[in-house]
Motif scaffolding. Structure first.
Motif, PDB file in Angstrom:
ATOM      1  N   TYR A 181     -14.429  36.049 -45.263  1.00  0.00           N
ATOM      2  CA  TYR A 181     -15.785  35.542 -45.060  1.00  0.00           C
ATOM      3  C   TYR A 181     -16.769  36.675 -44.821  1.00  0.00           C
ATOM      4  O   TYR A 181     -16.491  37.621 -44.079  1.00  0.00           O
ATOM      5  N   TYR A 182     -17.924  36.557 -45.445  1.00  0.00           N
ATOM      6  CA  TYR A 182     -19.029  37.469 -45.169  1.00  0.00           C
ATOM      7  C   TYR A 182     -20.328  36.735 -45.454  1.00  0.00           C
ATOM      8  O   TYR A 182     -20.354  35.708 -46.136  1.00  0.00           O
ATOM      9  N   GLU A 183     -21.406  37.221 -44.898  1.00  0.00           N
ATOM     10  CA  GLU A 183     -22.732  36.664 -45.145  1.00  0.00           C
ATOM     11  C   GLU A 183     -23.753  37.799 -45.109  1.00  0.00           C
ATOM     12  O   GLU A 183     -23.424  38.925 -44.729  1.00  0.00           O
ATOM     13  N   SER A 184     -24.977  37.490 -45.477  1.00  0.00           N
ATOM     14  CA  SER A 184     -26.025  38.508 -45.461  1.00  0.00           C
ATOM     15  C   SER A 184     -27.379  37.855 -45.232  1.00  0.00           C
ATOM     16  O   SER A 184     -27.587  36.682 -45.546  1.00  0.00           O
ATOM     17  N   ILE A 185     -28.289  38.636 -44.676  1.00  0.00           N
ATOM     18  CA  ILE A 185     -29.675  38.215 -44.484  1.00  0.00           C
ATOM     19  C   ILE A 185     -30.577  39.397 -44.800  1.00  0.00           C
ATOM     20  O   ILE A 185     -30.128  40.553 -44.841  1.00  0.00           O
ATOM     21  N   ASP A 186     -31.864  39.115 -45.022  1.00  0.00           N
ATOM     22  CA  ASP A 186     -32.800  40.214 -45.226  1.00  0.00           C
ATOM     23  C   ASP A 186     -33.404  40.629 -43.891  1.00  0.00           C
ATOM     24  O   ASP A 186     -33.092  40.058 -42.834  1.00  0.00           O
ATOM     25  N   ARG A 233     -19.042  42.579 -53.068  1.00  0.00           N
ATOM     26  CA  ARG A 233     -18.123  41.497 -53.431  1.00  0.00           C
ATOM     27  C   ARG A 233     -18.570  40.776 -54.703  1.00  0.00           C
ATOM     28  O   ARG A 233     -18.755  41.402 -55.745  1.00  0.00           O
ATOM     29  N   GLY A 234     -18.814  39.461 -54.629  1.00  0.00           N
ATOM     30  CA  GLY A 234     -19.213  38.721 -55.823  1.00  0.00           C
ATOM     31  C   GLY A 234     -20.662  38.897 -56.222  1.00  0.00           C
ATOM     32  O   GLY A 234     -21.096  38.365 -57.247  1.00  0.00           O
ATOM     33  N   GLY A 235     -21.433  39.608 -55.419  1.00  0.00           N
ATOM     34  CA  GLY A 235     -22.795  39.938 -55.789  1.00  0.00           C
ATOM     35  C   GLY A 235     -23.850  38.914 -55.430  1.00  0.00           C
ATOM     36  O   GLY A 235     -25.033  39.115 -55.728  1.00  0.00           O
ATOM     37  N   LYS A 236     -23.457  37.809 -54.773  1.00  0.00           N
ATOM     38  CA  LYS A 236     -24.432  36.762 -54.466  1.00  0.00           C
ATOM     39  C   LYS A 236     -24.788  36.679 -52.986  1.00  0.00           C
ATOM     40  O   LYS A 236     -25.526  35.789 -52.578  1.00  0.00           O
ATOM     41  N   GLY A 237     -24.215  37.581 -52.188  1.00  0.00           N
ATOM     42  CA  GLY A 237     -24.667  37.699 -50.809  1.00  0.00           C
ATOM     43  C   GLY A 237     -23.885  36.947 -49.766  1.00  0.00           C
ATOM     44  O   GLY A 237     -24.242  36.980 -48.590  1.00  0.00           O
ATOM     45  N   GLY A 238     -22.812  36.254 -50.136  1.00  0.00           N
ATOM     46  CA  GLY A 238     -22.026  35.532 -49.144  1.00  0.00           C
ATOM     47  C   GLY A 238     -20.790  34.906 -49.761  1.00  0.00           C
ATOM     48  O   GLY A 238     -20.691  34.732 -50.984  1.00  0.00           O
ATOM     49  N   PHE A 239     -19.833  34.560 -48.897  1.00  0.00           N
ATOM     50  CA  PHE A 239     -18.565  34.003 -49.389  1.00  0.00           C
ATOM     51  C   PHE A 239     -18.783  32.719 -50.172  1.00  0.00           C
ATOM     52  O   PHE A 239     -18.337  32.574 -51.311  1.00  0.00           O
ATOM     53  N   TRP A 240     -19.487  31.745 -49.567  1.00  0.00           N
ATOM     54  CA  TRP A 240     -19.682  30.464 -50.239  1.00  0.00           C
ATOM     55  C   TRP A 240     -20.667  30.589 -51.392  1.00  0.00           C
ATOM     56  O   TRP A 240     -20.585  29.826 -52.377  1.00  0.00           O
ATOM     57  N   GLU A 241     -21.585  31.527 -51.310  1.00  0.00           N
ATOM     58  CA  GLU A 241     -22.475  31.770 -52.440  1.00  0.00           C
ATOM     59  C   GLU A 241     -21.671  32.250 -53.656  1.00  0.00           C
ATOM     60  O   GLU A 241     -21.925  31.834 -54.788  1.00  0.00           O
ATOM     61  N   ASP A 242     -20.683  33.120 -53.393  1.00  0.00           N
ATOM     62  CA  ASP A 242     -19.852  33.643 -54.479  1.00  0.00           C
ATOM     63  C   ASP A 242     -18.927  32.587 -55.073  1.00  0.00           C
ATOM     64  O   ASP A 242     -18.808  32.466 -56.294  1.00  0.00           O
TER      65      ASP A 242
END
Length: 265
Positions: A184-189, A246-255
């Motif tokens: 699991y990972y996530e991101s914010i601006d 990772r998948g380039g979309k900024g989060g686990f569930w986004e990917d």
């Protein structure tokens, strides 16, 4: 009581519909004025995507530091259920839990001037914020709880972000069956990172976080849906963009499931 929609023509209050219409018209004008961009499908997709429009609308209609609603302690939910993973269950996590997380460290690295390795005791010694807010899960349930933690701004100031840092990536101890470093990972601006209610929480309802709620540390980014509130934190990485994470979309569930990266509420 007067209807708040009944505003004089010169009122500074702008409806979401009016703003959306204006943004769409402005975008159309821009495309008409610039054929090269107008014929670029990638540009058109980015400009008109629902996610980008959602972010533009929310941040245009609200002060960027507007607070999510806070509740009284007596309004808390009787039980704050866990969401997503209830226990990472790995040998490494079990060892940290048995040691009451004394050996756990939060790494802060990437595009920073002073990489950090911070213990739970050190976080407890930093200035704290307490807030009673509602957690809204994408699955449709909500719960109100009181969170105690360190403003993320405090940690970022200690690390010293480089000027080209644009996003923060939160890496977690929850492997999600993917193996070390792939879970699991996530991101914010940085707008959300420096928001007053964005905290690194180590207590819920004045008790140390339980495993199901993300022990020893989780992100609380109160103006977003629950999947952005990463649990079981181990590392914060400052980056210039998300394309190569990772998948380039900024989060686990986004990917893996196509969730929107921007989950503002």
């Amino acid at each position: 009581m007067s209807d708040p929609r009944d505003k004089a023509p010169n009122s500074p209050i702008v409806s979401r519909r009016a703003l959306l219409t204006g943004l769409t018209a402005s975008a159309a004008t821009l495309l008409a004025a610039c054929d090269k961009l107008g014929n670029d499908e990638r540009f058109r997709k980015a400009l008109f995507s629902a996610e980008n429009m959602h972010k533009w609308l929310q941040r245009s209609l609200q002060d960027r530091e507007a607070l999510a609603h806070e509740f009284r302690a007596d309004q808390r939910s009787p039980h704050f259920r866990g969401n997503g993973t209830l226990n990472p269950g790995t040998d490494a996590y079990k060892a940290l839990w048995r040691g009451k997380f004394a050996d756990w460290r939060l790494r802060v690295d990437g595009l920073v001037a002073r990489p950090l390795s911070v213990s739970l005791a050190q976080l407890h010694a930093m200035p704290q914020r307490v807030q009673t807010t509602r957690h809204d899960c994408v699955e449709g349930w909500s719960a109100i709880g009181t969170w105690r933690g360190v403003p993320l701004r405090t940690v970022l100031d200690a690390a010293g972000l480089h000027t080209n840092a644009r996003y923060l990536v939160f890496h977690c101890l929850d492997e999600m069956g993917q193996g070390p470093g792939q879970g699991y990972y996530e991101s914010i601006d940085l707008v959300d990172a420096f928001h007053p209610q964005t905290i690194l929480a180590f207590a819920l309802n004045e008790q140390p976080l339980e495993v199901r709620n993300g022990a020893p540390l989780r992100l609380r980014v109160e103006r977003h849906l629950g999947y952005k509130h990463a649990k079981y934190l181990s590392r914060i990485e400052a980056v210039a963009d998300l394309a190569h994470i990772r998948g380039g979309k900024g989060g686990f569930w986004e990917d893996v499931a196509g969730y929107e990266w921007y989950a503002g509420i």
